[in-house]
Write an enzyme that holds these catalytic residues in place. Sequence first.
Site, PDB file in Angstrom:
ATOM      1  CG  ASP A   1      76.399  36.070  -6.562  1.00  0.00           C
ATOM      2  OD1 ASP A   1      76.605  34.847  -5.740  1.00  0.00           O
ATOM      3  OD2 ASP A   1      76.647  36.345  -7.391  1.00  0.00           O
TER       4      ASP A   1
ATOM      5  CG  HIS B   1      73.489  34.831 -13.518  1.00  0.00           C
ATOM      6  ND1 HIS B   1      73.878  33.831 -14.384  1.00  0.00           N
ATOM      7  CD2 HIS B   1      74.234  34.334 -12.430  1.00  0.00           C
ATOM      8  CE1 HIS B   1      74.936  32.733 -14.042  1.00  0.00           C
ATOM      9  NE2 HIS B   1      75.134  33.066 -12.470  1.00  0.00           N
TER      10      HIS B   1
END
Length: 430
Positions: free
Chosen positions: A365, A302
């Site tokens: 996600d 991320h």
Amino acid sequence: MTKAELDVDTNKFTLPVVKATAGPDGIIVSDLRNDGWVTLDPGFLTTAQCESKITYIDGNNSILRYRGYPIEQLCDQSDFLEVAWLLRFGELPTQEQYEKFSSAVNHRTMVGEDFRTFLGSFPRTAHPMSVLASAVNALATFYPDTTDPNDSDQLDEAATIIMAKVRTIVSYIFRRRRDEPMLYPDYSRGYVDDFLRMCFAVPYEPFESDPLYVHALGRLLIIHADHEQNCSTSVVRIAGSAQANLYSSIAAGINALSGPLHGGANEAVLRQLKAIRDSGMGVKEFVESCKGEGRRISGLGHRVYKSYDPRAAIARQYLEQLLEREDTLKLSQEERALFDVATELEDIALNDDYFVSRHLYPNVDFYTGLIYRAIGFDPAMFTTLFALGRIPGWIAQYREMRTDPETKIGRPRQVYTGEAERDYVPMSQR
């Protein structure tokens, strides 16, 4: 006041500093433009567009807080509508405020017949995010008395309408994709409970939402409710800085969220898992080939979090609970294989030095798409569920932007590196 000194060749600049209550302080560089300079920051990675009191992220230490409250505490003790109030108004509601707010939202979830007809005009195969953005934009035409951003009462009503009706719109999009009749809201049920009923119930038959599905989806909405000045939130603020109304600004945010590098990432994770499943290679072999070729694996790493994403830790708990149950969605053999691939990929990412040293932990996600799938949503719906959760944050950010006396219409600068002035050459001489 703290000052920063900037020396450029023989030029010296004294720049004021805004002290942060947590995180990095901000150096105000606005005056540089008056001296013929601009800051160049591709992707705005070190440029703050505003001061904000809404969300704090510390990516190095796995911290996410809404209005100062840790995300872990909110997921453990709060619910989505209470978090929506917190983000918008800055404090946790009293019992009376919460009940009044919940009632106001739930009693606005109905959409009129003309709006239902409008939603039915889209092809069933249209991407849900395109339909959602169009629908939110269209709400402004159905509620024209709530479109003046300078009227606080109209802005409050618009915010409540969007909170209420996006939930209904998402359920209608889902039903149409499956060629199933749209269901009306039931005011007596909770926000998430009734959403699941509107998505999965059969008309005229009793329906009881699975409590674990309700709780898990409610936590996913909370962890997606805001995330500081990300791409879509920045778009909402910039659109609002031009005094675009709340509907138009949030529709702009939805369009930004639809990008595969932003809200579409959870859909990309499912595609990645399918690619691994269908590659003919084992998971470890597939991962080794990606490492050798320098290919990115969706769902790992991320931009902000350089340690474990705190949202991922929360989502992972609920995925484990869902998969432990024997009555979890009747997955086909092929679908179950996706969950097995994900489990093995997660184990590799958490223990392989290649990923750990590069801070490539499974991100939010990685888990949310699997949870949505376990509940029964198809991958094309994943980003609309993300958007449903993000609505309170967009509303809060828009409201904060509107009341900030330092707000100016968004107008980034550039450093021009094209051709210098040159004369036009007639076509016959080229």
